[in-house]
Write an enzyme that holds these catalytic residues in place. Structure first.
Site, PDB file in Angstrom:
ATOM      1  CG  ASP A 139       2.202  11.531  -2.916  1.00 23.31           C
ATOM      2  OD1 ASP A 139       3.409  11.835  -2.928  1.00 23.31           O
ATOM      3  OD2 ASP A 139       1.628  11.120  -1.894  1.00 23.31           O
ATOM      4  CG  ASN A 165      -0.144   6.389   5.840  1.00 21.29           C
ATOM      5  OD1 ASN A 165      -0.440   5.227   5.627  1.00 21.29           O
ATOM      6  ND2 ASN A 165       0.667   7.061   5.059  1.00 21.29           N
ATOM      7  CD  GLN A 213      -2.025  11.521  10.104  1.00 24.13           C
ATOM      8  OE1 GLN A 213      -2.378  10.800  11.018  1.00 24.13           O
ATOM      9  NE2 GLN A 213      -2.728  12.573   9.706  1.00 24.13           N
ATOM     10  CB  VAL A 228       0.629  15.892   5.985  1.00 24.75           C
ATOM     11  CG1 VAL A 228      -0.160  17.198   6.029  1.00 24.75           C
ATOM     12  CG2 VAL A 228       1.884  16.054   5.139  1.00 24.75           C
ATOM     13  CG  HIS A 231      -3.525  12.773   3.317  1.00 27.00           C
ATOM     14  ND1 HIS A 231      -3.063  13.152   4.568  1.00 27.00           N
ATOM     15  CD2 HIS A 231      -2.537  12.049   2.752  1.00 27.00           C
ATOM     16  CE1 HIS A 231      -1.852  12.662   4.747  1.00 27.00           C
ATOM     17  NE2 HIS A 231      -1.510  11.987   3.653  1.00 27.00           N
ATOM     18  CG  HIS A 279      -1.858   8.042   0.266  1.00 27.59           C
ATOM     19  ND1 HIS A 279      -0.738   8.665  -0.231  1.00 27.59           N
ATOM     20  CD2 HIS A 279      -1.893   8.308   1.591  1.00 27.59           C
ATOM     21  CE1 HIS A 279      -0.119   9.279   0.748  1.00 27.59           C
ATOM     22  NE2 HIS A 279      -0.794   9.084   1.881  1.00 27.59           N
TER      23      HIS A 279
END
Length: 106
Positions: A32, A87, A94, A96, A100, A102
């Site tokens: 990240d 998210n 969220q 993007v 995905h 994390h």
């Protein structure tokens, strides 16, 4: 009208350079750029699924693959425990709209 590719799609397509931590046929893992822990990885499917709301039954293999990858990544990075976060939607934080996971650990 075509939708613009997400930053993650551009990374997957090697249009944006980044340090790839891991990659296989189903997903890519990157650090990240704004880490919230000593280890903060993003596990991103190569299929551009906008969010958990758009997940389809045919995505379960990819999502299961990413979930099984999490402990392996944690151990590779010297973690004996970790936190995961997905998210979903703007009100869920969220930013993007390419699903995905994390992985965070200290």
């Amino acid at each position: 009208m075509t939708e613009e590719k997400s930053i993650f799609s551009k990374i997957i397509d090697k249009e944006i350079p980044t340090d790839i931590v891991y990659e296989d046929e189903k997903c890519i893992v990157i650090n990240d750029i704004h880490p919230k822990a000593r280890v903060h990885l993003l596990i991103i499917p190569k299929k551009p699924i906008p969010s958990l709301f758009e997940l389809m039954p045919e995505d379960k293999d990819c999502m299961g693959h990413m979930m099984l990858l999490l402990p392996q990544l944690a151990q590779t990075h010297g973690l004996d425990g970790f936190k995961t976060q997905i998210n979903t939607g703007e009100s869920g934080g969220q930013e993007v709209f390419h699903i995905h996971i994390h992985l965070l650990g200290n």
